[in-house]
Design an enzyme around this catalytic site. Structure first.
Site, PDB file in Angstrom:
ATOM      1  N   THR A   1      -2.846   0.263  -4.310  1.00  0.00           N
ATOM      2  CA  THR A   1      -3.261   1.531  -3.728  1.00  0.00           C
ATOM      3  C   THR A   1      -4.607   2.005  -4.261  1.00  0.00           C
ATOM      4  O   THR A   1      -5.071   1.542  -5.314  1.00  0.00           O
ATOM      5  CB  THR A   1      -2.191   2.605  -4.037  1.00  0.00           C
ATOM      6  OG1 THR A   1      -2.618   3.878  -3.544  1.00  0.00           O
ATOM      7  CG2 THR A   1      -1.966   2.730  -5.538  1.00  0.00           C
ATOM      8  N   GLY A   2      -5.194   2.934  -3.536  1.00  0.00           N
ATOM      9  CA  GLY A   2      -6.396   3.586  -4.025  1.00  0.00           C
ATOM     10  C   GLY A   2      -6.088   4.681  -5.026  1.00  0.00           C
ATOM     11  O   GLY A   2      -6.980   5.182  -5.709  1.00  0.00           O
TER      12      GLY A   2
ATOM     13  N   ASP B   1       0.845  -1.192   0.000  1.00  0.00           N
ATOM     14  CA  ASP B   1       0.000   0.000   0.000  1.00  0.00           C
ATOM     15  C   ASP B   1       0.889   1.254   0.000  1.00  0.00           C
ATOM     16  O   ASP B   1       2.071   1.186   0.348  1.00  0.00           O
ATOM     17  CB  ASP B   1      -0.881  -0.032   1.259  1.00  0.00           C
ATOM     18  CG  ASP B   1      -1.629   1.259   1.488  1.00  0.00           C
ATOM     19  OD1 ASP B   1      -2.312   1.725   0.553  1.00  0.00           O
ATOM     20  OD2 ASP B   1      -1.537   1.814   2.606  1.00  0.00           O
ATOM     21  N   LEU B   2       0.305   2.393  -0.391  1.00  0.00           N
ATOM     22  CA  LEU B   2       1.072   3.642  -0.422  1.00  0.00           C
ATOM     23  C   LEU B   2       0.869   4.500   0.829  1.00  0.00           C
ATOM     24  O   LEU B   2       1.724   4.564   1.699  1.00  0.00           O
ATOM     25  CB  LEU B   2       0.704   4.459  -1.665  1.00  0.00           C
ATOM     26  CG  LEU B   2       1.459   4.164  -2.964  1.00  0.00           C
ATOM     27  CD1 LEU B   2       0.994   5.106  -4.062  1.00  0.00           C
ATOM     28  CD2 LEU B   2       2.963   4.284  -2.773  1.00  0.00           C
ATOM     29  N   ASP B   3      -0.282   5.174   0.917  1.00  0.00           N
ATOM     30  CA  ASP B   3      -0.517   6.136   1.998  1.00  0.00           C
ATOM     31  C   ASP B   3      -0.568   5.448   3.355  1.00  0.00           C
ATOM     32  O   ASP B   3      -1.325   4.500   3.553  1.00  0.00           O
ATOM     33  CB  ASP B   3      -1.818   6.898   1.741  1.00  0.00           C
ATOM     34  CG  ASP B   3      -1.719   7.794   0.517  1.00  0.00           C
ATOM     35  OD1 ASP B   3      -1.165   8.893   0.640  1.00  0.00           O
ATOM     36  OD2 ASP B   3      -2.174   7.367  -0.559  1.00  0.00           O
TER      37      ASP B   3
ATOM     38  N   ASN C   1      -9.212  -0.251   3.665  1.00  0.00           N
ATOM     39  CA  ASN C   1      -9.282  -0.668   2.264  1.00  0.00           C
ATOM     40  C   ASN C   1      -8.198  -1.687   1.929  1.00  0.00           C
ATOM     41  O   ASN C   1      -8.201  -2.278   0.848  1.00  0.00           O
ATOM     42  CB  ASN C   1      -9.227   0.533   1.313  1.00  0.00           C
ATOM     43  CG  ASN C   1      -7.889   1.254   1.342  1.00  0.00           C
ATOM     44  OD1 ASN C   1      -7.155   1.217   2.336  1.00  0.00           O
ATOM     45  ND2 ASN C   1      -7.574   1.930   0.253  1.00  0.00           N
TER      46      ASN C   1
ATOM     47  N   ASP D   1      -2.119  -0.714   6.026  1.00  0.00           N
ATOM     48  CA  ASP D   1      -2.424  -0.074   7.308  1.00  0.00           C
ATOM     49  C   ASP D   1      -3.902   0.225   7.539  1.00  0.00           C
ATOM     50  O   ASP D   1      -4.314   0.436   8.668  1.00  0.00           O
ATOM     51  CB  ASP D   1      -1.656   1.243   7.422  1.00  0.00           C
ATOM     52  CG  ASP D   1      -2.224   2.327   6.512  1.00  0.00           C
ATOM     53  OD1 ASP D   1      -2.336   2.080   5.288  1.00  0.00           O
ATOM     54  OD2 ASP D   1      -2.570   3.406   7.015  1.00  0.00           O
TER      55      ASP D   1
ATOM     56  N   LYS E   1      -8.714  -4.462  -3.211  1.00  0.00           N
ATOM     57  CA  LYS E   1      -7.295  -4.807  -3.226  1.00  0.00           C
ATOM     58  C   LYS E   1      -7.045  -6.315  -3.187  1.00  0.00           C
ATOM     59  O   LYS E   1      -6.026  -6.790  -3.682  1.00  0.00           O
ATOM     60  CB  LYS E   1      -6.576  -4.099  -2.075  1.00  0.00           C
ATOM     61  CG  LYS E   1      -6.498  -2.588  -2.249  1.00  0.00           C
ATOM     62  CD  LYS E   1      -5.599  -1.953  -1.200  1.00  0.00           C
ATOM     63  CE  LYS E   1      -5.457  -0.461  -1.426  1.00  0.00           C
ATOM     64  NZ  LYS E   1      -4.495   0.158  -0.502  1.00  0.00           N
TER      65      LYS E   1
END
Length: 287
Positions: A41-42, A7-9, A237, A234, A211
């Site tokens: 990621t979203g 994941d990114l954020d 989602n 984290d 995801k």
């Protein structure tokens, strides 16, 4: 060989929105040992590719919450929204003056009232809660206002062509009442998935776009057994990919619900938690 979905954020990105040298180095180490690292990621693919380029790394991308799978310069899978449903939702957002990201096959569109609309909401929040730091709220909003590749439009109707494909709608608002109303309205349409990756957004996708399905699709595309998949994240989602992955790793700053279902917990995102996870729970285990 493993497929490592990150994941990114709140995960790969530091709080200032960049990929640390330590995390980038660990990704390259994993790749050098024959593993495939994918960003899950979203965010839109265009934004992800810009972040990766700035960090000097290349990876496949599971973007728009699993709606779009991208590898070697092309889209390999897509789960778009029905345009009729998208039109109803976007009309409501514009009527309510709610900022949004519209992920499409032609780019990321945002309404040109976005900056002013968010400032009005911050003023309302500050008026009701004088103790709140409005500068912090504005700083958080910049992560949405300044994502790479955004195209400002007066209304979604100005770009509504027959060949437009809608991959995701992300409303952002500091009004929890507005978000609740949007969620309720969108829930009336069949075939939608409505999740959240932060306190002040919604992520509206096709029901098959999450995801977990994105990780499954990328594993199928790369012919990697499901038990050899790893997910690092984290937030809520990330839940579907955590449940799907052969190995799941929660960030130190992850929600308690995410930590509870994961095999391991690493350090926080500002402590290079992804690098620690790769080295301690993936590469060291393979030795």
């Amino acid at each position: 060989m493993k497929l490592i979905a990150i994941d990114l954020d709140g995960t790969l990105l530091m709080k200032q929105g960049t990929i640390s040298k330590e995390n980038a180095m660990a990704i390259k180490e994993a790749q050098a040992q024959g593993n495939t690292v994918a960003i899950c990621t979203g965010r839109a693919v265009e934004d992800v590719l810009n972040l990766l380029d700035n960090a000097g790394i290349q990876c496949p991308v599971i973007g728009a919450n699993g709606a779009v799978l991208y590898d070697e310069g092309k889209i390999v899978q897509c789960h778009p929204l029905q345009k009729e449903h998208a039109s109803h939702i976007l009309t409501q957002l514009e009527d309510m003056n709610v900022f949004y990201h519209l992920h499409t096959n032609k780019g990321i569109y945002t309404p040109d009232f976005g900056k002013n609309g968010i400032q009005v909401e911050i003023d309302i929040v500050k008026s009701a809660n004088p103790e709140i730091d409005s500068e912090e709220l504005w700083k958080a909003a910049q992560g949405y206002l300044k994502q790479f590749g955004q195209i400002s439009i007066s209304s979604f109707q100005s770009i509504w062509t027959e060949d437009l494909v809608i991959n995701k709608i992300l409303p952002f608002s500091y009004s929890l009442e507005k978000l609740a109303e949007i969620r309720q309205s969108a829930s009336a349409f069949e075939g939608l998935s409505i999740t959240s990756s932060a306190d002040h957004n919604l992520e509206i996708n096709h029901e098959n776009a999450n995801k977990g399905n994105g990780l499954k699709g990328m594993a199928d595309h790369l012919r990697i057994p499901y038990q050899d998949t790893v997910a690092i994240g984290d937030n809520m989602n990330d839940w579907p990919m955590m449940k799907f992955a052969g190995t799941s790793i929660a960030m130190g700053n992850a929600l308690p619900e995410i930590k509870e279902i994961c095999h391991f917990t690493t350090l926080e995102n500002d402590e290079h938690g992804v690098a620690h996870a790769i080295r301690e729970f993936i590469l060291k285990q393979a030795v």
